[in-house]
Design a protein around this motif. Structure first.
Motif, PDB file in Angstrom:
ATOM      1  N   PRO A   1       7.717  17.145  -7.183  1.00  0.00           N
ATOM      2  CA  PRO A   1       6.748  16.067  -6.929  1.00  0.00           C
ATOM      3  C   PRO A   1       7.165  14.735  -7.538  1.00  0.00           C
ATOM      4  CG  PRO A   1       5.610  18.087  -7.538  1.00  0.00           C
ATOM      5  CD  PRO A   1       7.063  18.327  -7.785  1.00  0.00           C
ATOM      6  N   ALA A   2       7.679  14.767  -8.764  1.00  0.00           N
ATOM      7  CA  ALA A   2       8.131  13.531  -9.406  1.00  0.00           C
ATOM      8  C   ALA A   2       9.317  12.929  -8.651  1.00  0.00           C
ATOM      9  CB  ALA A   2       8.519  13.810 -10.856  1.00  0.00           C
ATOM     10  N   ALA A   3      10.198  13.797  -8.131  1.00  0.00           N
ATOM     11  CA  ALA A   3      11.339  13.303  -7.351  1.00  0.00           C
ATOM     12  C   ALA A   3      10.873  12.571  -6.099  1.00  0.00           C
ATOM     13  CB  ALA A   3      12.254  14.468  -6.967  1.00  0.00           C
ATOM     14  N   TYR A   4       9.843  13.104  -5.443  1.00  0.00           N
ATOM     15  CA  TYR A   4       9.309  12.431  -4.263  1.00  0.00           C
ATOM     16  C   TYR A   4       8.637  11.117  -4.623  1.00  0.00           C
ATOM     17  CZ  TYR A   4      10.287  15.558  -0.402  1.00  0.00           C
ATOM     18  OH  TYR A   4      10.918  16.250   0.591  1.00  0.00           O
ATOM     19  N   MET A   5       8.039  11.048  -5.796  1.00  0.00           N
ATOM     20  CA  MET A   5       7.453   9.784  -6.241  1.00  0.00           C
ATOM     21  C   MET A   5       8.540   8.729  -6.450  1.00  0.00           C
ATOM     22  SD  MET A   5       4.629  11.381  -8.862  1.00  0.00           S
ATOM     23  CE  MET A   5       4.038   9.822  -9.521  1.00  0.00           C
TER      24      MET A   5
ATOM     25  N   VAL B   1      11.244   4.009  -4.264  1.00  0.00           N
ATOM     26  CA  VAL B   1      12.483   3.271  -3.954  1.00  0.00           C
ATOM     27  C   VAL B   1      12.531   2.917  -2.469  1.00  0.00           C
ATOM     28  CG1 VAL B   1      15.000   3.480  -3.827  1.00  0.00           C
ATOM     29  CG2 VAL B   1      13.782   4.255  -5.866  1.00  0.00           C
ATOM     30  N   ASN B   2      12.130   3.862  -1.607  1.00  0.00           N
ATOM     31  CA  ASN B   2      12.148   3.621  -0.168  1.00  0.00           C
ATOM     32  C   ASN B   2      11.230   2.468   0.222  1.00  0.00           C
ATOM     33  OD1 ASN B   2      11.786   4.063   2.778  1.00  0.00           O
ATOM     34  ND2 ASN B   2      12.920   5.946   2.374  1.00  0.00           N
ATOM     35  N   TRP B   3      10.003   2.483  -0.312  1.00  0.00           N
ATOM     36  CA  TRP B   3       9.056   1.411   0.017  1.00  0.00           C
ATOM     37  C   TRP B   3       9.483   0.071  -0.568  1.00  0.00           C
ATOM     38  CZ3 TRP B   3       5.408   1.544   3.590  1.00  0.00           C
ATOM     39  CH2 TRP B   3       4.934   2.775   4.032  1.00  0.00           C
TER      40      TRP B   3
ATOM     41  N   GLY C   1       0.817  -1.205   0.000  1.00  0.00           N
ATOM     42  CA  GLY C   1       0.000   0.000   0.000  1.00  0.00           C
ATOM     43  C   GLY C   1       0.854   1.261   0.000  1.00  0.00           C
ATOM     44  N   GLY C   2       1.938   1.231   0.776  1.00  0.00           N
ATOM     45  CA  GLY C   2       2.839   2.384   0.824  1.00  0.00           C
ATOM     46  C   GLY C   2       3.468   2.674  -0.526  1.00  0.00           C
ATOM     47  N   PHE C   3       3.864   1.626  -1.234  1.00  0.00           N
ATOM     48  CA  PHE C   3       4.456   1.804  -2.568  1.00  0.00           C
ATOM     49  C   PHE C   3       3.445   2.434  -3.522  1.00  0.00           C
ATOM     50  CE2 PHE C   3       5.062   0.081  -6.875  1.00  0.00           C
ATOM     51  CZ  PHE C   3       6.306   0.615  -7.166  1.00  0.00           C
ATOM     52  N   ILE C   4       2.206   1.954  -3.501  1.00  0.00           N
ATOM     53  CA  ILE C   4       1.174   2.522  -4.369  1.00  0.00           C
ATOM     54  C   ILE C   4       0.905   3.979  -3.990  1.00  0.00           C
ATOM     55  CG2 ILE C   4      -1.289   2.377  -4.986  1.00  0.00           C
ATOM     56  CD1 ILE C   4      -1.024  -0.671  -4.741  1.00  0.00           C
TER      57      ILE C   4
ATOM     58  N   GLN D   1      18.526   4.255   3.149  1.00  0.00           N
ATOM     59  CA  GLN D   1      17.812   4.515   4.398  1.00  0.00           C
ATOM     60  C   GLN D   1      17.181   3.241   4.957  1.00  0.00           C
ATOM     61  OE1 GLN D   1      14.545   7.362   4.179  1.00  0.00           O
ATOM     62  NE2 GLN D   1      15.194   8.294   6.101  1.00  0.00           N
ATOM     63  N   GLN D   2      16.820   2.306   4.075  1.00  0.00           N
ATOM     64  CA  GLN D   2      16.250   1.036   4.518  1.00  0.00           C
ATOM     65  C   GLN D   2      17.297  -0.075   4.603  1.00  0.00           C
ATOM     66  OE1 GLN D   2      13.291   0.713   5.656  1.00  0.00           O
ATOM     67  NE2 GLN D   2      12.445   2.676   5.035  1.00  0.00           N
ATOM     68  N   LEU D   3      18.365   0.037   3.805  1.00  0.00           N
ATOM     69  CA  LEU D   3      19.341  -1.053   3.695  1.00  0.00           C
ATOM     70  C   LEU D   3      20.605  -0.816   4.520  1.00  0.00           C
ATOM     71  CD1 LEU D   3      19.145  -1.589  -0.190  1.00  0.00           C
ATOM     72  CD2 LEU D   3      17.819  -2.730   1.589  1.00  0.00           C
TER      73      LEU D   3
END
Length: 511
Positions: free
Chosen positions: A421-425, A430-432, A93-96, A300-302
Motif C-alpha cells: 500500500p505504501a508503494a502505491y502511495m 509521483v505519477n500525479w 485532487g488526484g495527488f491527494i 509514464q508521464q514524461l
C-alpha cells in the motif's frame, strides 16, 4: 543443503509447475476485475478525456455568468485562467487521493475503500450538474477536484486489489484490467463527447454528470464479490474469510498452492505492521524497488505520450483532414490505445513483463526520432503528413504495449503485503506530480524546442529502458516472496563482490 536452501528450491519447483499449467481465469474472477475497474481506473481515463469536448461550452457559460454578475465581459486572460483551474485541479485532487489511498486500503480493506471512493464521484457529479442551474461556475472547480480525488484513490487501490485477488499464473493478465479500463474510459469519454451524443452545447452539464454512472454501477456490482484474500489472511488474520474468498474467485479446487504462498508471506510478516511511505525510503532492503517505481511512474508521464496527443490535431490538419472530422480521428487514437492494452493483456503471461516494457520504451525512442524527422520536413512532400500520422499511431501502440500496461503491474509485484500500500502511495503521488509538471512545463518546452522536444523524450525512453534491463528482474510466474528475495540476493551479490567475501543468498527473510 540448509533449511533455507530447501525452502528456496521448493519455491522454484513450484514456479516451474505453475509455468507448465495453462490456466484460465474463473468467471467470478473476471467479473470481480470488471466490477473493481468500472469504478476505479475507468473513472480516471473517462474524466481525463470527457473534459475536452465541452471546452467552448463551459467557457461560454463562464462568460455569460460573469456578465450577469458584473455587467461586463470577462477578460480573455482571466477566462483562460479559470478554465485552466477547472482542468488542472483534477491533478491536485488526484495527488491527494493517491497520498491517502494506501492508508484507506489498510484500514478499510481494498474492496471497502473502492466502495467508499464512489462517494467522491457522486458528489462531484452533483456539484458539476448544479453549476449551470445555480449559475455558479465555481462548483465546476470543486467538482473536478473531487473527480481527481476519486481517480487518485481508484488508481492506487484498484490495482492493489487486482494484484491480490489473481492467482500467480494469471496475475499479469488480470492486472492488465487497470490499463484496459483506463484506455476504455478515455475512449468512452471521447465517444460520449461527440456532437451526435452529448457534445452539443446545451448538453454539457449532463455530460459532466455522467461520471456518476460508473460509480452507481460499482456500488451495485462490487458488493457481490469478496475482499482481497491476501488482505483477509495477512492483514486481518481471517483464515475462514480468506478460504471463502479464494473459493469464489479461483474455483473449488484451484487455490491450494496460492493459499500456501499466502501462508508463507503471512509467516514472514508476523509482528510487522504495514509500512508508511517514509519507512520504505528508510528500508535499505527496498531501495531498488522504491527507486524503480519512482522512475517508472515518472517516466509514464514524461515519456512523450502527452506530447503526441498535443500534436495530433496539428498532424491531422496537415494531412488534410477537415476540422469537423478531427474529433472522429481522435476517437481512432483512443481505440488504438484500447486495443493495444487488450493485446498486452494477452501477451504479458507469454512474453513476460520485462520484454514488453523494454520493447515498448525502445520502440517509443525509435518513433521519437521518426516523428521529429517527419515534423521537420513536413512540407517536403504531400505524403509527409501521412507519415506523421503513422508515427502518432505507432507511438501510441508502443506505449500501450509497454509502459502503459506494465508499470502498474510491477508496482504490485515488487513489494510484499506490508509494503505494497505504501508503494502505491509513493508511485501514485509521483505519477500525479509528473502529470501536473508536464501539463505546466510542456507548453514552454514546445515553444522553445518545437518539434525537437521529442529528442528530450527520446533520451528519457532510452535511459528508462537501460535501467530496467540492468536492474529489474523478470517477475512472471514468481511469488511476491521470490521477487523480494531476488532483489535482496542482488544486493548481497554486490556486497560480497565488493568485500571479496563468500556470496550468500537471502532466503525468505522477514519483511
Amino acid at each position: 543443503m540448509t533449511k533455507g536452501d530447501t525452502e528456496y528450491q521448493f519455491l522454484l519447483e513450484g514456479s516451474k509447475e505453475t509455468k507448465k499449467k495453462i490456466k484460465r481465469p474463473n468467471k467470478s474472477l473476471l467479473l470481480a476485475v470488471c466490477a473493481a475497474c468500472i469504478g476505479g481506473t475507468f473513472q480516471y481515463g473517462y474524466n481525463i478525456s470527457v473534459i475536452n469536448a465541452p471546452t467552448k461550452s463551459v467557457q461560454n457559460f463562464i462568460n455569460q455568468t460573469w456578465l450577469e454578475r458584473y455587467d461586463e465581459d470577462i477578460s480573455e486572460q482571466y477566462l483562460t485562467l479559470l478554465w485552466s483551474n477547472i482542468v488542472s485541479i483534477f491533478t491536485i485532487g488526484g495527488f491527494i487521493g493517491a497520498t491517502i489511498g494506501g492508508t484507506l486500503a489498510i484500514r478499510f480493506g481494498r474492496k471497502g475503500t473502492l466502495m467508499m471512493n464512489n462517494a467522491f464521484a457522486l458528489l462531484a457529479a452533483l456539484l458539476m450538474g448544479l453549476s449551470y442551474p445555480t449559475g455558479l461556475f465555481e462548483l465546476l472547480i470543486v467538482g473536478r477536484f473531487f473527480t481527481g480525488v476519486n481517480a487518485g484513490i481508484g488508481i492506487c487501490v484498484q490495482p492493489l486489489y487486482l494484484g491480490e485477488i489473481a492467482p500467480r499464473a494469471l496475475r499479469g493478465a488480470m492486472a492488465m484490467g487497470t490499463s484496459i479500463f483506463i484506455t476504455g474510459g478515455i475512449l468512452t469519454g471521447q465517444v460520449i463527447g461527440l456532437k451526435e451524443l452529448l457534445g452539443k452545447e446545451e448538453h454539457w452539464p449532463i455530460l459532466l454528470c455522467t461520471t456518476c454512472i460508473p460509480a452507481f454501477l460499482q456500488l451495485l456490482i462490487l458488493p457481490w464479490f469478496p475482499e482481497s484474500p491476501r488482505y483477509l489472511l495477512i492483514d486481518r488474520g481471517d483464515d475462514v474469510g480468506c478460504r471463502k474468498a479464494m473459493k469464489q474467485l479461483h474455483g473449488t479446487d484451484n487455490f491450494d498452492r496460492e493459499r500456501e504462498d499466502m501462508e508463507r508471506e503471512r509467516v514472514n510478516a508476523i509482528g510487522i505492521k504495514p509500512k508508511k511511505p517514509w519507512q520504505l525510503f528508510m528500508d535499505r532492503s527496498l531501495r531498488w524497488q522504491v527507486l524503480t517505481i519512482i522512475l517508472l511512474n515518472a517516466a509514464q508521464q514524461l515519456n512523450g505520450i502527452n506530447a503526441i496527443y498535443f500534436y495530433t490535431d496539428y498532424v491531422f490538419e496537415e494531412a488534410g483532414i477537415p476540422d469537423v472530422n478531427i474529433p472522429y480521428v481522435t476517437v481512432g487514437t483512443g481505440a488504438c490505445e484500447c486495443l493495444t492494452a487488450l493485446t498486452c493483456g494477452m501477451l504479458i503471461e507469454t512474453l513476460g513483463r520485462k520484454v514488453l516494457i523494454i520493447g515498448g520504451y525502445t520502440l517509443m525512442a525509435f518513433w521519437c526520432i521518426c516523428f521529429t524527422l517527419t515534423l521537420t520536413f513536413q512540407g517536403a512532400g504531400v505524403w509527409m503528413p501521412y507519415l506523421s500520422m503513422g508515427c502518432v499511431f505507432a507511438f501510441i501502440l508502443s506505449f500501450g504495449l509497454g509502459p502503459g500496461g506494465v508499470t502498474n503491474i510491477l508496482t504490485t509485484e515488487l513489494f510484499t503485503q506490508t509494503s505494497r500500500p505504501a508503494a502505491y502511495m509513493i508511485g501514485g503521488s509521483v505519477n500525479w506530480l509528473s502529470f501536473f509538471v508536464i501539463g505546466m512545463v510542456f507548453p514552454f518546452i514546445v515553444t522553445k524546442l518545437q518539434q525537437y522536444c521529442f529528442l528530450v523524450f527520446l533520451v528519457i525512453s532510452v535511459l528508462v529502458a537501460v535501467y530496467i534491463f540492468l536492474v529489474v528482474p523478470e517477475t512472471k510466474n514468481k511469488t511476491f516472496l521470490e521477487i523480494h528475495t531476488e532483489f535482496q540476493s542482488g544486493d548481497k551479490r554486490k556486497a560480497s563482490n565488493a568485500d571479496d567475501g563468500p556470496r550468500t543468498t537471502l532466503l525468505s527473510t522477514p519483511l
